[in-house]
Scaffold this active site. Structure first.
Site, short mmCIF file in Angstrom:
data_model
loop_
_atom_site.label_atom_id
_atom_site.label_comp_id
_atom_site.label_asym_id
_atom_site.label_seq_id
_atom_site.Cartn_x
_atom_site.Cartn_y
_atom_site.Cartn_z
N ARG A 1 10.19 -6.76 12.81
CA ARG A 1 8.76 -6.68 13.01
C ARG A 1 7.93 -6.98 11.82
O ARG A 1 6.91 -7.52 11.54
CB ARG A 1 8.79 -4.99 13.26
CG ARG A 1 9.12 -4.85 14.81
CD ARG A 1 9.05 -3.25 14.87
NE ARG A 1 9.22 -2.79 16.43
CZ ARG A 1 9.28 -1.52 16.78
NH1 ARG A 1 9.31 -0.65 15.67
NH2 ARG A 1 9.64 -1.11 17.91
N HIS B 1 -7.48 9.56 -2.06
CA HIS B 1 -6.98 9.55 -0.76
C HIS B 1 -7.55 10.44 0.29
O HIS B 1 -7.65 9.62 1.37
CB HIS B 1 -5.30 10.20 -0.90
CG HIS B 1 -4.41 9.75 0.19
ND1 HIS B 1 -3.02 9.83 -0.05
CD2 HIS B 1 -4.35 9.49 1.27
CE1 HIS B 1 -2.37 9.23 0.83
NE2 HIS B 1 -3.35 9.14 2.04
N LYS C 1 -2.63 5.99 -4.73
CA LYS C 1 -3.70 6.96 -4.21
C LYS C 1 -3.60 8.33 -4.85
O LYS C 1 -2.34 8.64 -4.92
CB LYS C 1 -3.85 7.22 -2.65
CG LYS C 1 -3.77 6.02 -1.82
CD LYS C 1 -4.00 6.08 -0.39
CE LYS C 1 -3.73 4.95 0.46
NZ LYS C 1 -2.30 4.64 0.78
N LYS D 1 2.87 -0.97 8.70
CA LYS D 1 4.27 -0.45 8.44
C LYS D 1 5.32 -0.68 9.23
O LYS D 1 5.26 -0.46 10.65
CB LYS D 1 4.07 1.03 8.11
CG LYS D 1 5.37 1.86 7.76
CD LYS D 1 5.88 2.51 9.02
CE LYS D 1 7.35 2.91 8.67
NZ LYS D 1 8.11 3.54 9.98
N SER D 2 6.43 -1.14 8.90
CA SER D 2 7.67 -1.30 9.63
C SER D 2 8.76 -1.24 8.72
O SER D 2 8.94 -1.84 7.70
CB SER D 2 7.81 -2.64 10.41
OG SER D 2 8.79 -2.40 11.16
N VAL D 3 9.88 -0.57 9.27
CA VAL D 3 11.16 -0.66 8.54
C VAL D 3 12.09 -1.56 9.14
O VAL D 3 13.39 -1.63 8.87
CB VAL D 3 11.80 0.91 8.32
CG1 VAL D 3 11.04 1.63 7.40
CG2 VAL D 3 11.81 1.43 9.67
N TYR E 1 3.19 9.78 -0.74
CA TYR E 1 4.17 9.36 -0.06
C TYR E 1 5.62 9.44 -0.65
O TYR E 1 6.68 9.18 0.06
CB TYR E 1 4.06 7.72 0.25
CG TYR E 1 2.86 7.34 1.02
CD1 TYR E 1 1.93 8.28 1.62
CD2 TYR E 1 2.49 6.11 1.00
CE1 TYR E 1 0.76 7.97 2.27
CE2 TYR E 1 1.35 5.65 1.82
CZ TYR E 1 0.49 6.64 2.23
OH TYR E 1 -0.66 6.23 2.87
N ASP F 1 0.79 -1.19 -0.17
CA ASP F 1 -0.06 -0.01 -0.04
C ASP F 1 0.86 1.27 -0.08
O ASP F 1 1.59 1.62 1.04
CB ASP F 1 -0.91 -0.14 1.44
CG ASP F 1 -2.03 1.16 1.23
OD1 ASP F 1 -2.95 0.95 0.72
OD2 ASP F 1 -1.56 2.26 1.61
N ASN G 1 4.82 -9.26 11.93
CA ASN G 1 3.47 -8.73 11.43
C ASN G 1 2.80 -9.65 10.67
O ASN G 1 1.43 -9.36 10.08
CB ASN G 1 3.58 -7.31 11.04
CG ASN G 1 4.00 -6.44 12.12
OD1 ASN G 1 3.93 -6.45 13.11
ND2 ASN G 1 4.36 -5.11 11.61
P1 NDP Z 1 1.01 1.29 11.73
O1 NDP Z 1 -0.16 1.42 12.53
O2 NDP Z 1 1.19 0.36 10.93
O3 NDP Z 1 2.29 1.82 12.80
C1 NDP Z 1 3.55 1.80 12.28
C2 NDP Z 1 4.58 2.06 13.52
O4 NDP Z 1 4.55 0.97 14.58
C3 NDP Z 1 5.96 2.32 13.11
O5 NDP Z 1 6.46 3.27 13.83
C4 NDP Z 1 6.61 1.00 13.36
O6 NDP Z 1 7.88 1.38 13.77
C5 NDP Z 1 5.77 0.53 14.35
N1 NDP Z 1 5.62 -1.13 14.57
C6 NDP Z 1 5.38 -1.85 13.24
N2 NDP Z 1 5.32 -3.07 13.51
C7 NDP Z 1 5.59 -3.13 14.99
C8 NDP Z 1 5.61 -4.34 15.87
N3 NDP Z 1 5.37 -5.46 15.69
N4 NDP Z 1 5.99 -3.76 17.31
C9 NDP Z 1 6.15 -2.55 17.67
N5 NDP Z 1 6.00 -1.54 16.93
C10 NDP Z 1 5.77 -1.78 15.52
O7 NDP Z 1 1.03 2.87 11.16
P2 NDP Z 1 0.87 3.59 9.84
O8 NDP Z 1 0.43 4.95 9.94
O9 NDP Z 1 2.28 3.29 8.98
O10 NDP Z 1 -0.44 2.63 9.00
C11 NDP Z 1 -0.07 1.42 8.20
C12 NDP Z 1 -0.18 1.89 6.78
O11 NDP Z 1 -1.51 2.41 6.44
C13 NDP Z 1 0.60 3.08 6.04
O12 NDP Z 1 1.97 2.56 5.84
C14 NDP Z 1 0.00 3.42 4.99
O13 NDP Z 1 0.10 2.21 3.65
C15 NDP Z 1 -1.39 3.46 5.45
N6 NDP Z 1 -2.10 4.80 5.68
C16 NDP Z 1 -3.00 5.40 4.99
C17 NDP Z 1 -3.51 6.45 5.40
C18 NDP Z 1 -4.62 7.17 4.36
O14 NDP Z 1 -4.87 8.40 4.88
N7 NDP Z 1 -5.23 6.49 3.59
C19 NDP Z 1 -2.93 7.30 6.58
C20 NDP Z 1 -1.99 6.58 7.26
C21 NDP Z 1 -1.58 5.23 6.93
P3 NDP Z 1 9.22 0.69 12.64
O15 NDP Z 1 8.89 1.14 11.26
O16 NDP Z 1 10.22 1.87 13.38
O17 NDP Z 1 9.49 -0.70 12.76
#
Ligand code: NDP
Length: 277
Positions: free
Chosen positions: A238, A110, A77, A232-234, A52, A47, A242
């Site tokens: 994780r 979006h 989007k 999302k995670s980098v 982005y 996604d 996930n």
């Molecule tokens: P998420 O709820 O997916 O959370 C991401 C955060 O959580 C990051 O800081 C990541 O850290 C951390 N994380 C991920 N996995 C774990 C884990 N297993 N344990 C602990 N921490 C974890 O947030 P997003 O806002 O990124 O939402 C996911 C996706 O939704 C986005 O990437 C995007 O594709 C979509 N989105 C769409 C929007 C819209 O308006 N349509 C708005 C926002 C998001 P790290 O990366 O450092 O590991």
């Protein structure tokens, strides 16, 4: 692992993997690496969004992977400054160029940006882009019930998905119910509330009961509700954590305890007023 991710069926009959990988806030220079890691872990649904600024990293990773295009599901989007009949097609063509694809699997508006009042015209433009084969399926994001109803009434075309902020602290019962009544699948963005829900005591307690992590409990809760998610995670560990969601289940009682956590708490903007260009 790939085979264990179930597909749901969109209202146009196309399948969509219920679990994917989100790349919001992944810096453009790191996106290819993160998506390569996700594809290696077994994710096949990505996604992204024009806003982005990392579509080219997604495209580079999928090209490098050698995975056939028809085994991938990629969403992008149209952003707020590209609403309108004349702008939608060039916007999607730019995204396709960045991705290096002939089509995307799902193209979304979006945000509705009601103050511009162009979302109905834009929705009609997406219908034409789908009919032209530039996107297999089309949907919306951050639409409230009134926005959905107006777009459907004006065009007769029901979006395949509505991608909305949704997690245990913001459970969106009205939008989920409208979606199930109208055949719109709900995609949950920020499914773990960007981490804010992971130290909740109910989530932590259930995690210890099932012997999994808090993030896995919350993502499993989404899947059992029928939501589509793309955490999302980098962080490679994780990314793998996930996706490891298909060898345990939450009981009805555990699902009920999470249902009580709804506090109507947004972590992101309110769709009724969000206007960022
Ligand atoms: P998420 O709820 O997916 O959370 C991401 C955060 O959580 C990051 O800081 C990541 O850290 C951390 N994380 C991920 N996995 C774990 C884990 N297993 N344990 C602990 N921490 C974890 O947030 P997003 O806002 O990124 O939402 C996911 C996706 O939704 C986005 O990437 C995007 O594709 C979509 N989105 C769409 C929007 C819209 O308006 N349509 C708005 C926002 C998001 P790290 O990366 O450092 O590991």
């Amino acid at each position: 692992m790939t085979n264990s991710i179930p597909n749901l069926t969109l209202n146009d009959s196309h399948p969509i993997p219920q679990l994917g990988f989100g790349v919001f806030q992944v810096p453009p220079a790191e996106t290819e690496t993160a998506v390569v890691e996700a594809l290696a872990a077994g994710y096949r649904h990505i996604d992204t969004a024009a806003a982005y600024r990392n579509e080219s990293g997604v495209g580079a990773a999928t090209a490098k992977s050698g995975i056939p295009r028809d085994e991938l599901f990629v969403t992008t989007k149209l952003f707020n400054d590209q609403h309108g009949a004349d702008k939608a097609r060039p916007a999607l063509e730019r995204s396709l160029q960045q991705l290096g694809y002939d089509y995307v699997d799902l193209y979304l508006i979006h945000w509705p940006v009601p103050s511009q009042d162009l979302y109905v015209e834009t929705w009609q433009a997406l219908v034409e882009l789908r009919d032209a084969g530039l996107s297999r399926s089309i949907g919306v994001s951050n639409f409230n019930v009134d926005h959905l109803q107006r777009a459907i009434d004006a065009t007769g075309v029901v979006p395949s998905v509505n991608q909305i902020e949704l997690h245990p602290l913001l459970q969106q019962p009205d939008l989920r119910a409208f979606g199930s009544e109208h055949g719109i699948l709900t995609e949950a963005w920020s499914p773990i509330a960007q981490g804010a829900v992971l130290d909740d005591e109910t989530i932590v307690a259930i995690a210890s009961e099932v012997g999994r992590t808090p993030a896995q409990v919350v993502l499993r809760w989404h899947l059992q509700l029928g939501n589509i998610v793309f955490p999302k995670s980098v962080t490679p560990a994780r990314i793998r954590e996930n996706i490891a969601l298909f060898d345990f289940e939450l009981s009805d009682e555990q699902m009920q305890r999470i249902a009580t956590l709804d506090a109507g708490e947004r972590t992101g903007p309110d769709p009724a007023t969000f206007v960022a260009p």
